[in-house]
Write a protein that holds these residues in place. Structure first.
Motif, PDB file in Angstrom:
ATOM      1  N   LYS A   1       6.955  -7.848  -7.616  1.00 46.19           N
ATOM      2  CA  LYS A   1       7.449  -6.711  -6.826  1.00 46.19           C
ATOM      3  C   LYS A   1       6.811  -5.401  -7.277  1.00 46.19           C
ATOM      4  N   ALA A   2       6.435  -5.307  -8.551  1.00 49.00           N
ATOM      5  CA  ALA A   2       5.795  -4.084  -9.052  1.00 49.00           C
ATOM      6  C   ALA A   2       4.423  -3.858  -8.414  1.00 49.00           C
ATOM      7  N   GLY A   3       3.859  -4.890  -7.799  1.00 48.79           N
ATOM      8  CA  GLY A   3       2.568  -4.760  -7.129  1.00 48.79           C
ATOM      9  C   GLY A   3       2.679  -4.295  -5.691  1.00 48.79           C
ATOM     10  N   HIS A   4       3.903  -3.987  -5.261  1.00 48.55           N
ATOM     11  CA  HIS A   4       4.134  -3.553  -3.882  1.00 48.55           C
ATOM     12  C   HIS A   4       3.968  -2.034  -3.785  1.00 48.55           C
ATOM     13  N   VAL A   5       3.036  -1.594  -2.948  1.00 42.69           N
ATOM     14  CA  VAL A   5       2.802  -0.172  -2.724  1.00 42.69           C
ATOM     15  C   VAL A   5       2.577   0.035  -1.225  1.00 42.69           C
ATOM     16  N   VAL A   6       3.357   0.948  -0.654  1.00 40.07           N
ATOM     17  CA  VAL A   6       3.185   1.327   0.740  1.00 40.07           C
ATOM     18  C   VAL A   6       3.095   2.847   0.814  1.00 40.07           C
ATOM     19  N   SER A   7       2.656   3.337   1.956  1.00 40.77           N
ATOM     20  CA  SER A   7       2.614   4.790   2.140  1.00 40.77           C
ATOM     21  C   SER A   7       3.125   5.132   3.528  1.00 40.77           C
ATOM     22  N   LEU A   8       3.616   6.360   3.650  1.00 41.44           N
ATOM     23  CA  LEU A   8       3.970   6.933   4.943  1.00 41.44           C
ATOM     24  C   LEU A   8       3.068   8.138   5.147  1.00 41.44           C
ATOM     25  N   THR A   9       2.409   8.175   6.286  1.00 44.60           N
ATOM     26  CA  THR A   9       1.573   9.317   6.646  1.00 44.60           C
ATOM     27  C   THR A   9       2.303  10.096   7.731  1.00 44.60           C
TER      28      THR A   9
ATOM     29  N   LEU B   1      -2.018 -17.822  -1.187  1.00 43.72           N
ATOM     30  CA  LEU B   1      -2.266 -16.394  -1.043  1.00 43.72           C
ATOM     31  C   LEU B   1      -0.996 -15.641  -1.382  1.00 43.72           C
ATOM     32  N   ASN B   2      -1.074 -14.762  -2.370  1.00 47.66           N
ATOM     33  CA  ASN B   2       0.106 -14.036  -2.805  1.00 47.66           C
ATOM     34  C   ASN B   2       0.056 -12.550  -2.478  1.00 47.66           C
TER      35      ASN B   2
ATOM     36  N   ASN C   1       6.197   3.174  -4.596  1.00 45.52           N
ATOM     37  CA  ASN C   1       5.984   2.037  -5.486  1.00 45.52           C
ATOM     38  C   ASN C   1       7.231   1.836  -6.328  1.00 45.52           C
ATOM     39  N   PHE C   2       7.148   1.030  -7.363  1.00 48.33           N
ATOM     40  CA  PHE C   2       8.331   0.721  -8.163  1.00 48.33           C
ATOM     41  C   PHE C   2       8.856   1.913  -8.956  1.00 48.33           C
TER      42      PHE C   2
ATOM     43  N   ILE D   1       0.581  -0.542   4.435  1.00 45.83           N
ATOM     44  CA  ILE D   1       0.680  -1.331   3.203  1.00 45.83           C
ATOM     45  C   ILE D   1      -0.585  -1.064   2.409  1.00 45.83           C
ATOM     46  N   ILE D   2      -0.434  -0.526   1.209  1.00 41.90           N
ATOM     47  CA  ILE D   2      -1.592  -0.337   0.341  1.00 41.90           C
ATOM     48  C   ILE D   2      -1.926  -1.680  -0.296  1.00 41.90           C
ATOM     49  N   ASP D   3      -0.936  -2.322  -0.882  1.00 43.39           N
ATOM     50  CA  ASP D   3      -1.035  -3.706  -1.339  1.00 43.39           C
ATOM     51  C   ASP D   3       0.356  -4.202  -1.662  1.00 43.39           C
ATOM     52  N   SER D   4       0.487  -5.498  -1.757  1.00 45.43           N
ATOM     53  CA  SER D   4       1.758  -6.101  -2.111  1.00 45.43           C
ATOM     54  C   SER D   4       1.479  -7.459  -2.711  1.00 45.43           C
ATOM     55  N   ASP D   5       2.463  -7.969  -3.436  1.00 45.24           N
ATOM     56  CA  ASP D   5       2.303  -9.247  -4.126  1.00 45.24           C
ATOM     57  C   ASP D   5       3.617 -10.003  -4.040  1.00 45.24           C
ATOM     58  N   LEU D   6       3.575 -11.191  -3.461  1.00 48.92           N
ATOM     59  CA  LEU D   6       4.782 -11.999  -3.314  1.00 48.92           C
ATOM     60  C   LEU D   6       5.353 -12.444  -4.657  1.00 48.92           C
ATOM     61  N   LEU D   7       4.537 -12.466  -5.692  1.00 51.78           N
ATOM     62  CA  LEU D   7       4.984 -12.921  -7.004  1.00 51.78           C
ATOM     63  C   LEU D   7       5.333 -11.784  -7.960  1.00 51.78           C
TER      64      LEU D   7
END
Length: 169
Positions: free
Chosen positions: A110-118, A47-48, A15-16, A102-108
């Protein structure tokens, strides 16, 4: 005598609040790719977020794979070593494959962008469980390699493959 064949699975979130260069690359590269590849799933609607896109169009799940492709070269630089998992001697544990989600993300935002690697290890032999330690070895070409001791944590998951049984005749 081994108790079972297992895979060790560890999940790393991005995340950020990135700390390492590796984490920053995954975070920034996947966000940039999300901005580019999510356009077909926002078509005409406002849709964001990734979760909104998934609700509106189930094909948005393809974004997981598209973002994964964007960071494959970064993952390859790990040389199959799980960056968040070490044995009791400080040695990295190998992974056979890594999968981005992708856990979640937000086009508006960047702090809402969260991904994971398993990360999933190769098949390992579980020899014993000693209190909070897993005593394991990796099996290569039918031979057991050196013993590893890994502390069980909340981030660690075990995927059960096959139980070993003694066969008497």
């Amino acid at each position: 005598m081994a108790l079972a064949y297992i895979n060790i699975i560890a999940k790393q979130y991005f995340n950020f609040m990135c700390r390492s260069d590796f984490e920053r690359r995954i975070f920034h590269d996947t966000y940039k790719e999300f901005q580019e590849k999510s356009k077909p799933y926002t078509s005409g609607e406002r849709l964001n977020t990734f979760s909104q896109m998934m609700l509106a169009n189930k094909k948005a799940k393809d974004l997981h794979q598209k973002l994964h492709y964007s960071v494959m070269d970064v993952i390859e630089k790990l040389e199959h070593q799980i960056p968040i998992l070490r044995d009791e001697n400080g040695n990295s544990i190998r992974f056979e494959w890594a999968e981005l989600e992708i856990i979640d993300s937000d086009l508006l935002n960047k702090a809402g962008h969260v991904v994971s690697l398993t990360y999933t290890s190769p098949k390992m032999l579980l020899h014993e469980i000693d209190k909070e330690l897993l005593v394991l070895s990796e099996e290569t070409a039918g031979k057991s390699n050196s013993i590893l001791k890994i502390k069980m944590t909340e981030e660690l998951r075990i995927d059960y493959c096959e139980k070993h049984e003694l066969v008497c005749s």
